[in-house]
Design an enzyme around this catalytic site. Structure first.
Site, mmCIF file in Angstrom:
data_model
loop_
_atom_site.group_PDB
_atom_site.id
_atom_site.type_symbol
_atom_site.label_atom_id
_atom_site.label_comp_id
_atom_site.label_asym_id
_atom_site.label_seq_id
_atom_site.Cartn_x
_atom_site.Cartn_y
_atom_site.Cartn_z
ATOM 1 C CE LYS A 290 32.917 39.682 83.753
ATOM 2 N NZ LYS A 290 34.235 40.198 84.164
ATOM 3 C CG ASP B 217 33.374 40.397 79.856
ATOM 4 O OD1 ASP B 217 32.939 39.290 79.513
ATOM 5 O OD2 ASP B 217 34.077 40.566 80.874
#
Length: 813
Positions: free
Chosen positions: A680, A676
């Site tokens: 980003k 994750d």
């Protein structure tokens, strides 16, 4: 004297007829009245349908005519009549004549214009007789057949009036008539030889106008089922408003382009005499209605927006047309000779092209007659084969005062363009009372609502949302929408409606907006099975202006639908990082499609939840700054975990607590694996102008391989218990150095990496509490002291607020 006309809906049944007589009674106390009435509602349509069936030898015509007859006799039974037995006898005689005509059509298999005119006349003949007999019970009233007064040529279905003879007949009759009220049938007339003719569908209005002009009436009142003319069709544009005052020219333009409240030819006779027209609602007689006079209120530039459906655009073009005289004359002569009405004309200044708009029902005939007229030029390749485009509509802005306001055309076409409404042709007269555009029929509803919002919306913009994902984030997003509804409307002039909702099992739609106080029950009890493709189909089918698809999921299949939404001019707002962190080509394609179709693609919550990280980055890049380095803690869930993990608690329990409080994805391994965070930093690098793939990000995961290899949450949590000593060792190493554990993302010199780091006390990341995120941007302008953005970076409420902010950005676009 005043002339009143009551339409088919006003005299549909005995209840409505009683309302009409009450209005007549009230009005007759002040003036003598000529009252023109239409056939009972939908009767003429049924009479003509029966005739067509009879011509086809389809005996179903009998059931239709029997139904019409039954309705008339039921109405007679419910009305107080001057002489009931005589009325029944006369009406019965009329229906017997009508059935004889149908029998003739059936046997001969023929339905001539003359027969059509006679058959369609029975609706008004019977209705006016019944209403006059009802009126006689309480009023000084009489019946007069309009055919004795209105004389026409022998064009049976759309007869041209002999005004000199007609006016003379009317003047003689009304000057000698001593009755307070005269009831007359609309629509019908007769030609010089006494045969029945009709004045065209909607001709009852025209009948009333002829009488008003003939007797120099004080006023013509058109009583219908709406409260006057509206700024747009209220069945299509819910925000349409009644127009209080309008000029003859404005009314003629609006009626020509589809405003069905008044029949277009109606205006001309009274306009010449400067007789006011008042349009009133039979069912709400106290409402103001619309007044039509020589001049109108000049306070607004645009008076109304109207449209014509089922239009075809016929194009005549060719290099041989340039400089060649007589082309237009021959074109319009061919159309006129074949009784084809031209709705719109536009011609290129180069003389290379002429386009005409006609009704679809006339299109093939028009192409045939134009082709025949220019066959020689087509054979010589001076003119190309005639082009026809079907399934179109014409939309038009109307207003006497438009010529005094600059930029109206620009506002009109800009608003349509932003909503991906393609314009096929444009026409505007030198008087500038009308700006017309030809568009796809499928876009008509969206175009009308878009333009109405632009010119009559009190600067209020409506957004129509289609929301997928109603779990933690989606639930809070909908709650925030409901809470802020009035604030948005009052302060930001935004009316945000949710049209579609979907979770993993069900989806629910409401074209008028879903009640957000009750959405859970509606989705549960009225929802249909979820389908990503069908959700897209319904979003496209509604074809609403300012549509926005909102993705509150972390689902890869949902993210694959973004391009389809954008290609249909539906904006996409998402907290789902998968699309923007997918293959570089897909990311670039989404950006290009967004730009091409003028559909915003916003994903602020992909990084930092509700923090303005991406927005700040975009502004830096747009202003010419360049990013050299990014340092960030981008996982609120990992920050929460390592801020709370100590040797006094297990790593398993802290992760479980983070998931319970909504800080992690539904699959917590996505957060803890570093994937994750890698997504980003990839998104930030791409938004900074660098072309990287996810595989280019160096991910130094702290999870054991066994934990990474698990395939479900149960096995993942069991692995965390199994490797508790591993996690305690990580904590102990950092603690021994008086450091805190932070999962850091870094980008520098075109390369990016993510991993767990020991953060000393003097570092900006050291005091990052709870689930907070922090980002440092080092740029040309901020080389030493970076721009710093810090705040809550996880949680349903802040993520929902970030999505909400993106929706508002779409509204402000």
């Amino acid at each position: 004297m005043k002339v009143l006309k009551f339409g088919g809906s006003s005299v549909r049944d005995h209840q409505n007829i009683k309302k009409v007589i009450a209005i007549i009674t009230q009005k007759s106390k002040e003036d003598k009245l000529a009252v023109v009435v239409s056939a009972f509602g939908k009767t003429t349509d049924k009479l003509l349908k029966s005739a067509e069936l009879a011509q086809e030898k389809n005996e179903a015509y009998l059931s239709i005519i029997n139904e019409v007859e039954k309705h008339h006799f039921e109405t007679i039974e419910q009305l107080p009549l001057h002489n009931s037995s005589e009325v029944i006898e006369q009406v019965n005689k009329q229906f017997n004549q009508l059935k004889t005509l149908y029998k003739g059509c059936y046997l001969l298999e023929e339905l001539s214009p003359k027969a059509k005119a006679i058959i369609s006349s029975f609706g008004e003949r019977i209705s006016s007789y019944i209403i006059s007999e009802a009126a006689k019970t309480s009023l000084n009233a009489t019946f007069k057949n309009s055919q004795d007064l209105i004389i026409t040529d022998d064009n049976y279905l759309k007869a041209q009036v002999d005004f000199e003879t007609t006016y003379s007949n009317c003047s003689s009759f009304f000057s000698e008539c001593n009755y307070q009220v005269v009831i007359l049938p609309g629509f019908i007339a007769k030609c010089y030889n006494g045969q029945t003719t009709t004045l065209g569908r909607g001709g009852s209005d025209y009948t009333a106008s002829i009488f008003a002009a003939a007797i120099h009436a004080e006023e013509l009142q058109i009583w219908t089922d709406v409260s006057g003319m509206y700024t747009a069709n209220p069945t299509i544009v819910k925000q349409a408003k009644p127009i209080q005052h309008i000029s003859y020219e404005e009314a003629m333009e609006m009626s020509h382009f589809g405003a069905k409240v008044i029949y277009p030819p109606t205006i001309q006779p009274v306009r010449e005499m400067k007789i006011p027209i008042l349009i009133k609602n039979t069912f709400y007689p106290d409402q103001e209605g619309t007044l039509i006079t020589v001049d109108s209120d000049k306070s607004s530039s645009v008076k109304g927006i109207t449209h014509v459906e089922n239009v075809s655009l016929i194009t005549v073009e060719g290099s041989g047309m340039v400089g060649m005289s007589g082309i237009s004359k021959r074109l319009f002569a061919a159309l006129s000779d074949n009784n084809i009405n031209v709705i719109l004309i536009t011609q290129a200044s180069s003389e290379h092209t002429i386009c005409v708009g006609v009704l679809e029902e006339d299109a093939q005939k028009a192409v045939k007659c134009i082709t025949q007229k220019f066959q020689n030029e087509i054979d010589q390749h001076k003119i190309d084969p005639i082009i026809i485009e079907n399934e179109l509509s014409i939309i038009a802005l109307v207003g006497d005062n438009m010529k005094n306001h600059q930029g109206l055309s620009g506002k009109m076409f800009s608003a349509l363009g932003k909503n991906n409404v393609n314009i096929r042709a444009i026409a505007q007269g030198a008087s500038e009372k009308n700006i017309s555009a030809v568009i796809k029929k499928l876009d008509a509803k969206k175009a009308l609502n878009t333009l109405h919002e632009q010119f009559f919306g009190d600067n209020i913009k409506q957004l129509n949302l289609f929301v997928t994902g109603v779990g933690n984030v989606g639930n809070r997003f909908l709650a925030q929408l409901q809470q802020q509804k009035e604030y948005l409307l009052t302060n930001l002039k935004l009316n945000i409606r949710v049209i579609g909702l979907s979770n993993s099992t069900k989806m629910y739609f409401d074209e008028n907006g879903i009640d957000l106080t009750n959405w859970k029950e509606l989705l549960l009890t009225k929802g249909e099975p979820t389908s990503l493709n069908h959700f897209l189909y319904r979003s496209k089918e509604y074809n609403m202006r300012n549509s926005v698809f909102v993705d509150n999921t972390a689902n890869e299949e949902v993210s694959k639908m973004y391009q389809h939404y954008l290609e249909n001019n539906i904006a996409v707002v998402t907290c789902n990082k998968i699309a923007c962190a997918s293959e570089l080509n897909n990311y670039k394609t989404l950006k290009k499609v967004s730009s091409k179709y003028n559909a915003p693609f916003l994903f602020e919550t992909n990084v930092g939840a509700g923090l303005p990280i991406i927005d700040t980055l975009k502004n830096l890049i747009a202003s010419g700054d360049r990013v050299h380095k990014i340092q960030a803690v981008l996982s609120g869930s990992l920050n929460f975990v390592f801020n709370n993990f100590t040797n006094a608690v297990t790593f398993h329990d802290i992760v479980a607590q983070a998931q319970k409080e909504g800080y992690t994805e539904p699959d917590p391994k996505i957060d803890l694996s570093g994937v994750d965070v890698a997504r980003k930093i990839l998104i930030l690098a791409r938004e900074s102008g660098f072309e990287l793939e996810l595989s280019d990000i160096e991910n130094n995961s702290f999870l054991p391989k066994n934990s990474l290899d698990t395939t479900n949450n149960k096995d993942f949590y069991e692995s965390l218990l199994q490797f508790e000593s591993h996690f305690q060792e990580i904590y102990a190493n950092a603690n021994s150095e008086n450091c805190k554990l932070k999962y850091v993302a870094e980008f520098e010199n075109g390369k990016a990496k993510v991993g767990l780091q020991h953060i000393p006390k003097n570092h900006p990341f050291y005091n990052l509490e709870g689930s907070d995120n922090i980002v440092l941007f080092f740029t040309d302008r901020y080389p030493i002291q970076p721009i710093q953005i810090k705040g809550a970076g996880a949680g349903a409420d802040v993520t929902a607020s970030g999505i909400f902010a993106d929706v508002i950005r779409v509204g402000n676009n």
